[in-house]
Design a protein around this motif. Structure first.
Motif, PDB file in Angstrom:
ATOM      1  N   GLY A 175     -52.900  65.663  41.569  1.00 55.53           N
ATOM      2  CA  GLY A 175     -53.869  66.410  42.374  1.00 55.53           C
ATOM      3  C   GLY A 175     -54.709  65.554  43.292  1.00 55.53           C
ATOM      4  O   GLY A 175     -55.776  65.981  43.749  1.00 55.53           O
ATOM      5  N   HIS A 176     -54.252  64.340  43.591  1.00 63.08           N
ATOM      6  CA  HIS A 176     -55.006  63.428  44.441  1.00 63.08           C
ATOM      7  C   HIS A 176     -54.259  63.132  45.739  1.00 63.08           C
ATOM      8  O   HIS A 176     -53.031  63.190  45.781  1.00 63.08           O
ATOM      9  N   TRP A 217     -58.602  51.208  48.904  1.00 58.32           N
ATOM     10  CA  TRP A 217     -58.060  52.543  48.682  1.00 58.32           C
ATOM     11  C   TRP A 217     -59.171  53.567  48.895  1.00 58.32           C
ATOM     12  O   TRP A 217     -60.317  53.329  48.505  1.00 58.32           O
ATOM     13  N   LYS A 218     -58.805  54.713  49.472  1.00 53.04           N
ATOM     14  CA  LYS A 218     -59.697  55.866  49.482  1.00 53.04           C
ATOM     15  C   LYS A 218     -58.864  57.064  49.060  1.00 53.04           C
ATOM     16  O   LYS A 218     -57.950  57.502  49.758  1.00 53.04           O
ATOM     17  N   VAL A 219     -59.184  57.559  47.866  1.00 54.27           N
ATOM     18  CA  VAL A 219     -58.435  58.657  47.266  1.00 54.27           C
ATOM     19  C   VAL A 219     -59.364  59.859  47.131  1.00 54.27           C
ATOM     20  O   VAL A 219     -60.503  59.734  46.661  1.00 54.27           O
ATOM     21  N   PHE A 220     -58.867  61.009  47.522  1.00 55.14           N
ATOM     22  CA  PHE A 220     -59.610  62.263  47.370  1.00 55.14           C
ATOM     23  C   PHE A 220     -58.968  63.097  46.264  1.00 55.14           C
ATOM     24  O   PHE A 220     -57.743  63.122  46.127  1.00 55.14           O
ATOM     25  N   GLY A 221     -59.814  63.769  45.497  1.00 55.62           N
ATOM     26  CA  GLY A 221     -59.311  64.615  44.428  1.00 55.62           C
ATOM     27  C   GLY A 221     -60.248  64.585  43.242  1.00 55.62           C
ATOM     28  O   GLY A 221     -61.286  63.909  43.260  1.00 55.62           O
ATOM     29  N   PRO A 222     -59.899  65.301  42.169  1.00 50.72           N
ATOM     30  CA  PRO A 222     -60.786  65.403  41.009  1.00 50.72           C
ATOM     31  C   PRO A 222     -61.018  64.053  40.335  1.00 50.72           C
ATOM     32  O   PRO A 222     -60.068  63.325  40.038  1.00 50.72           O
ATOM     33  N   GLN A 223     -62.306  63.723  40.145  1.00 48.17           N
ATOM     34  CA  GLN A 223     -62.704  62.477  39.467  1.00 48.17           C
ATOM     35  C   GLN A 223     -61.994  61.252  40.044  1.00 48.17           C
ATOM     36  O   GLN A 223     -61.617  60.328  39.311  1.00 48.17           O
ATOM     37  N   SER A 224     -61.841  61.238  41.363  1.00 53.32           N
ATOM     38  CA  SER A 224     -61.128  60.128  42.004  1.00 53.32           C
ATOM     39  C   SER A 224     -61.867  58.808  41.845  1.00 53.32           C
ATOM     40  O   SER A 224     -61.247  57.733  41.891  1.00 53.32           O
ATOM     41  N   ASP A 225     -63.182  58.866  41.603  1.00 54.39           N
ATOM     42  CA  ASP A 225     -63.947  57.627  41.430  1.00 54.39           C
ATOM     43  C   ASP A 225     -63.580  56.904  40.140  1.00 54.39           C
ATOM     44  O   ASP A 225     -63.962  55.742  39.939  1.00 54.39           O
ATOM     45  N   GLN A 226     -62.828  57.545  39.275  1.00 52.34           N
ATOM     46  CA  GLN A 226     -62.415  56.915  38.023  1.00 52.34           C
ATOM     47  C   GLN A 226     -61.003  56.316  38.088  1.00 52.34           C
ATOM     48  O   GLN A 226     -60.478  55.839  37.083  1.00 52.34           O
ATOM     49  N   LEU A 227     -60.412  56.330  39.292  1.00 50.79           N
ATOM     50  CA  LEU A 227     -59.027  55.878  39.432  1.00 50.79           C
ATOM     51  C   LEU A 227     -58.877  54.394  39.724  1.00 50.79           C
ATOM     52  O   LEU A 227     -57.771  53.867  39.699  1.00 50.79           O
ATOM     53  N   ALA A 228     -59.971  53.711  40.023  1.00 48.73           N
ATOM     54  CA  ALA A 228     -59.893  52.339  40.545  1.00 48.73           C
ATOM     55  C   ALA A 228     -58.984  51.435  39.711  1.00 48.73           C
ATOM     56  O   ALA A 228     -58.144  50.708  40.258  1.00 48.73           O
ATOM     57  N   ALA A 229     -59.125  51.464  38.434  1.00 48.81           N
ATOM     58  CA  ALA A 229     -58.359  50.547  37.575  1.00 48.81           C
ATOM     59  C   ALA A 229     -56.869  50.897  37.534  1.00 48.81           C
ATOM     60  O   ALA A 229     -56.046  50.065  37.149  1.00 48.81           O
ATOM     61  N   LYS A 230     -56.530  52.111  37.936  1.00 51.00           N
ATOM     62  CA  LYS A 230     -55.139  52.555  37.854  1.00 51.00           C
ATOM     63  C   LYS A 230     -54.364  52.342  39.152  1.00 51.00           C
ATOM     64  O   LYS A 230     -53.148  52.532  39.190  1.00 51.00           O
ATOM     65  N   LEU A 231     -55.067  51.968  40.216  1.00 53.55           N
ATOM     66  CA  LEU A 231     -54.423  51.841  41.517  1.00 53.55           C
ATOM     67  C   LEU A 231     -53.862  50.437  41.692  1.00 53.55           C
ATOM     68  O   LEU A 231     -54.575  49.447  41.564  1.00 53.55           O
ATOM     69  N   THR A 232     -52.568  50.337  41.969  1.00 52.32           N
ATOM     70  CA  THR A 232     -51.902  49.057  42.199  1.00 52.32           C
ATOM     71  C   THR A 232     -51.069  49.178  43.468  1.00 52.32           C
ATOM     72  O   THR A 232     -50.832  50.284  43.965  1.00 52.32           O
ATOM     73  N   PRO A 233     -50.593  48.053  44.022  1.00 48.27           N
ATOM     74  CA  PRO A 233     -49.751  48.133  45.221  1.00 48.27           C
ATOM     75  C   PRO A 233     -48.523  49.018  45.056  1.00 48.27           C
ATOM     76  O   PRO A 233     -47.978  49.527  46.037  1.00 48.27           O
ATOM     77  N   SER A 234     -48.080  49.209  43.811  1.00 45.95           N
ATOM     78  CA  SER A 234     -46.884  50.038  43.574  1.00 45.95           C
ATOM     79  C   SER A 234     -47.205  51.516  43.385  1.00 45.95           C
ATOM     80  O   SER A 234     -46.290  52.337  43.241  1.00 45.95           O
ATOM     81  N   THR A 235     -48.482  51.888  43.384  1.00 49.49           N
ATOM     82  CA  THR A 235     -48.862  53.299  43.240  1.00 49.49           C
ATOM     83  C   THR A 235     -48.422  54.065  44.485  1.00 49.49           C
ATOM     84  O   THR A 235     -48.774  53.697  45.607  1.00 49.49           O
TER      85      THR A 235
END
Length: 342
Positions: free
Chosen positions: A41-42, A14-32
């Protein structure tokens, strides 16, 4: 020669842009979903991509503008850090490399060519090609000799002393390709390298590129939005939409069996006979008698059309490198060439 040994492995990237996107890793799943991320805001430029690039293969990644293809190639070279997932190059997770290790990997293993030529205007073509070798610390005599060889390889012998402003767009792009080859990369990343060129020069550069691919046997990731270009160059094609890979397969399989409605739309205007090689339609000989002249399995139906039309055998033998590899169902070939009989 292509092998099944992956040089690059991309796992749930995943490559996500937006505020504090580096903290999203644990929240990203195939269903996101992209919508869920936009609500916070991402923007997900790359979504849960997994793929392998085999040794000696050219993987063409394509899609419309904004599909994520350029972001993906930058993740593969770690020009961008991924938000989640891993990119493994020759067994090493490049996300764990130090800055020095990453720089060494790029200098020793990778070549890169992007849409903008990025030539140094105050340096000649020869000096531009030699520049990465200079940065590597190579002595002047050997780096200029290597640069001269690379310019000859891309058809610019005699243009060594020209400055970028004295070269056409196609010639400038050839200098960029020669510069990327000067370091003898095992892995070659190209992001729409021909998009700024007019159609005639673009076709010429594709011809040149196919020649170089055959000669140099690099592992290549090539980005384009032009499906005709992808079909002409690729061993396999990955089609992206909204940051995700819709389908990754050979050109023939993508044209014959699109995996999604989006891929089907991409292929609907393509002349299948110019893409599908006779060997793709082959069935095993399985003890059946093989008589008469064989057709080359590696040629497209378009090239073989007259010979197929003139042949009255229901099963036509196909050969590759002097041996029979299968039987072509003439009826199935005619359906593709002329349309199904009514």
């Amino acid at each position: 020669m292509t092998t099944h040994d992956p040089v690059i492995s991309c796992r749930n990237v995943w490559k996500v842009f937006g505020p504090q996107s580096d903290q999203l890793a644990a929240k990203l799943t195939p269903s996101t979903t992209p919508e869920a991320l936009r609500a916070t805001g991402h923007i997900a430029a790359v979504r849960n991509v997994s793929l392998d690039v085999r040794r000696g293969e050219m993987l063409v990644v394509m899609g419309l503008s904004g599909s994520g293809k350029s972001t993906l190639i930058r993740c593969l070279a770690r020009l961008l850090d991924v938000t989640a997932g891993a990119v493994v190059v020759e067994g090493r997770d490049i996300g764990t490399l130090s800055e020095g290790e990453l720089l060494a990997l790029r200098r020793e293993k990778m070549g890169m060519v992007f849409q903008s030529f990025g030539l140094l205007p105050h340096r000649t073509a020869l000096e531009n090609v030699a520049f990465p070798l200079e940065m590597r610390g190579q002595d002047r005599s050997s780096r200029l000799a290597r640069a001269k060889d690379m310019l000859a390889l891309v058809g610019l012998k005699g243009r060594e002393g020209y400055f970028p402003k004295e070269l056409s767009g196609g010639q400038q792009q050839r200098v960029g390709i020669a510069r990327s080859l000067a370091v003898e990369p095992d892995i070659w990343f190209l992001d729409e390298p021909f998009s700024a060129l007019d159609p005639l020069i673009r076709r010429e550069m594709q011809d040149e590129f196919l020649r170089l691919k055959e000669m140099l046997a690099k592992t290549i990731v090539f980005i384009t939005h032009d499906f005709d270009e992808a079909l002409r160059l690729a061993d396999r094609i990955a089609i992206m939409k909204d940051g995700a890979v819709e389908q990754i397969d050979t050109p023939e399989r993508i044209v014959l069996s699109p995996a999604t409605p989006y891929v089907a739309k991409f292929t609907e205007a393509i002349d299948r006979t110019r893409v599908i090689r006779a060997g793709v339609l082959a069935t095993p000989v399985a003890g059946r008698a093989v008589e008469g002249e064989a057709l080359p399995a590696a040629e497209t139906l378009h090239i073989l059309a007259r010979r197929i039309l003139a042949d009255d055998r229901s099963l036509i033998p196909l050969s590759e490198q002097g041996r029979i590899t299968g039987l072509l169902d003439r009826g199935a070939a005619l359906d593709l060439l002329l349309g199904p009989s009514t």
